[in-house]
Design an enzyme around this catalytic site. Structure first.
Site, PDB file in Angstrom:
ATOM      1  N   GLU A 185      -9.894 -13.956  -4.150  1.00  0.00           N
ATOM      2  CA  GLU A 185     -10.760 -13.356  -3.129  1.00  0.00           C
ATOM      3  C   GLU A 185     -11.097 -14.387  -2.071  1.00  0.00           C
ATOM      4  OE1 GLU A 185     -14.024 -12.012  -5.857  1.00  0.00           O
ATOM      5  OE2 GLU A 185     -13.686 -10.083  -4.868  1.00  0.00           O
ATOM      6  N   SER A 188      -8.951  -0.002   6.093  1.00  0.00           N
ATOM      7  CA  SER A 188      -9.049  -1.096   7.059  1.00  0.00           C
ATOM      8  C   SER A 188      -7.686  -1.431   7.655  1.00  0.00           C
ATOM      9  CB  SER A 188      -9.647  -2.331   6.386  1.00  0.00           C
ATOM     10  OG  SER A 188      -8.845  -2.716   5.294  1.00  0.00           O
ATOM     11  N   ASP A 229     -17.147 -10.478  -4.459  1.00  0.00           N
ATOM     12  CA  ASP A 229     -17.812  -9.430  -5.246  1.00  0.00           C
ATOM     13  C   ASP A 229     -17.161  -9.231  -6.612  1.00  0.00           C
ATOM     14  OD1 ASP A 229     -15.919  -8.443  -3.092  1.00  0.00           O
ATOM     15  OD2 ASP A 229     -15.920  -6.699  -4.435  1.00  0.00           O
ATOM     16  N   LYS A 242       0.805  -1.223   0.000  1.00  0.00           N
ATOM     17  CA  LYS A 242       0.000   0.000   0.000  1.00  0.00           C
ATOM     18  C   LYS A 242       0.842   1.279   0.000  1.00  0.00           C
ATOM     19  CE  LYS A 242      -4.402  -1.444   0.399  1.00  0.00           C
ATOM     20  NZ  LYS A 242      -5.535  -0.941  -0.405  1.00  0.00           N
ATOM     21  N   GLY A 297     -16.268 -13.103   0.312  1.00  0.00           N
ATOM     22  CA  GLY A 297     -16.327 -11.775  -0.297  1.00  0.00           C
ATOM     23  C   GLY A 297     -15.961 -11.835  -1.769  1.00  0.00           C
ATOM     24  N   SER A 300       1.066  -9.714  -0.600  1.00  0.00           N
ATOM     25  CA  SER A 300       0.822  -8.276  -0.518  1.00  0.00           C
ATOM     26  C   SER A 300       1.170  -7.613   0.801  1.00  0.00           C
ATOM     27  CB  SER A 300      -0.644  -8.004  -0.871  1.00  0.00           C
ATOM     28  OG  SER A 300      -1.486  -8.713   0.004  1.00  0.00           O
TER      29      SER A 300
END
Lengths: 325, 325
Positions: free
Chosen positions: A208, A82, A214, A57, A212, A308
């Site tokens: 995923e 989060s 989506d 990030k 979740g 990650s």
């Protein structure tokens, strides 16, 4: 029907890499004979758990913050997250000599909140299951004149996140597939842009948590689908709908989505700990979980993986591993 | 009084490095801004937890086994070990196409025993607190015509262990001090030979658990001292007396010994997990523990550290971290 130009290109990722040079770590790529044998492919692990603040990030947050005007920078930045994006924005603000306000769920893991505060950011909390974090952060930014750096819905953030995949492919050459965690979709959008820009034949596979899915549903239906707010140990992927911008990239460039259960994530975290000697957080473990569980379709001989992040404290790690026994 | 020539030299370590080239990993050197700030020195972490079998021991075991005659190799090798040397000899035997029998304490951590068996070795167990492991292994070797590869009392083993420090100094240049765990003394003997051979001014500091300070006492008294069998979480350093050969090297080349408590070791393991995102076993954590606790005397601006291994399963790690809270 005309096709709009892509919101980011390989050149944007390369420009982000130039800005991040000497500021973000060029993280190592680990490999393991044991892992290769279990997966059935040469597996290259891009270790963003060793990135500054312990996750990819920082790449996107710093890149976006570095492109603000001097006036914007003087007023400060804001973010909602989060966890890892919070630390990323806090560190980017410190590096650039500005201030940061972070809107954060109340149930954020202790280590992530403490690390964000230690970087000098102001924290504002909300309830993950009832509050609208984007609305709270936008209101705060408007009231204080701050610039909001979103966790994924921004071309500069996406271009920054793509630099991890760019480095992996520069350092190791072409792979048959790249396996990447999917939360809001910024990491995979940047990764896919870099990967397919360099080598159009690379298959890009997102992962995923089963609770979740989506992005998987959205890709299948060709439109953004909202799922019930996922309850999963992969807190970085507890997102109920793909981003609009990220989905516009991912629907063109992502070839498949694999799903993993929380137990498969736990097993991957234990494998990383015991065999690879590295710490990965639940969201960071999902690509490894998908590979170890055999959920990546059409596996090629050589596969790149974005691990990650690694932000999990020892108490939570111990609880997760005990639950999974 | 005449001075005998040293049992191993820098050239021996270099020769071992040539034999290990392409077989042992050239492990990465990690650094952390947070760690540097806490320690008060630039700290270079040579990550032997990423070595094959998860510890530096593969270097010495493979090097020694690779120098056996074809006749010796055909008959097989034997070893006694509290853990990592066992896996090291098992893997060396497999790589060289021979067999291995390992004498191992009954209370060896589960992960270490399982890993040794998975490498194809035969296991013979004994009671750590009553049995004489060296005598058991020697009898076994004599009965079956095997060649014993000791964990530290052999010049080829010591030369092999020294290659980790050699790589660190080749890759990173000179350091003011090198901080190394001390069990039987093979790693530090090889490390000190490499370090002082390259740069005579490097201070070599060993680290022992407080409960097992046999090398510190022996260096202070100028002769090998035996202490009560240490009870410490640092199972790789649960040794009551320095080796004769290793002590003959270490009394010339080791400048100081720092001691660490089990709680300091736990804190270092947690720090490595949460901040560095790496897994180190208790013995491997002792140099980091000494640095974080401020126990390394005359700390220079730049310090090298051998993180010797990372073999600990998640259950034991969770128990150790919980005990320390």
């Amino acid at each position: 029907m005309t096709t709009a130009p892509p919101p980011i290109t390989l050149d944007d990722v390369r420009a982000a890499a130039a800005r991040l040079h000497g500021i973000a770590h060029r993280t190592p790529v680990l490999r393991s004979r044991t892992l290769d044998a279990l997966v059935g492919a040469e597996t290259l692990l891009k270790c963003e758990n060793f990135q500054r603040i312990g996750a990819f990030k920082f790449r996107g947050a710093y890149h976006a913050a570095s492109r603000l005007t001097p006036e914007q920078r003087a007023r400060g930045i804001a973010a909602y997250s989060s966890g890892n994006h919070a630390q990323a924005v806090a560190l980017a603000a410190r590096e650039l000599g500005t201030s940061a306000v972070i809107v954060m769920p109340e149930d954020t893991p202790r280590s992530k909140r403490a690390a964000t505060e230690a970087l000098g950011a102001e924290i504002v909390t909300y309830d993950r299951y009832t509050g609208d974090r984007a609305a709270i952060a936008e209101a705060l930014a408007a009231a204080r004149g701050l610039t909001l750096i979103p966790p994924y819905e921004h071309p500069d953030v996406i271009a920054g996140q793509g630099t991890a995949a760019l480095e992996l492919l520069e350092d190791e050459g072409e792979v048959g597939a790249l396996v990447v965690p999917v939360g809001g979709g910024g990491l995979i959008a940047g990764s896919a842009t870099a990967a397919k820009g360099l080598h159009p034949g690379i298959r890009v596979v997102g992962v995923e948590p089963e609770a979740g899915d989506d992005t998987r549903r959205s890709l299948a239906e060709g439109r953004r689908v909202t799922v019930p707010m996922p309850r999963t140990i992969a807190d970085g992927q507890a997102i109920d709908t793909p981003g609009e911008l990220t989905f516009s990239v991912n629907r063109r460039l992502v070839d498949a989505i694999a799903l993993v259960t929380d137990d498969e994530i736990r097993a991957a975290m234990r494998f990383a700990f015991e065999r690879l000697k590295i710490v990965i957080e639940p969201s960071g473990a999902t690509p490894l979980a998908a590979l170890l569980a055999g959920h990546v379709p059409d596996l090629p001989d050589r596969v790149g993986v974005i691990l990650s992040g690694g932000n999990i404290d020892t108490d939570r790690f111990a609880r997760l591993c005990a639950d999974g026994d």
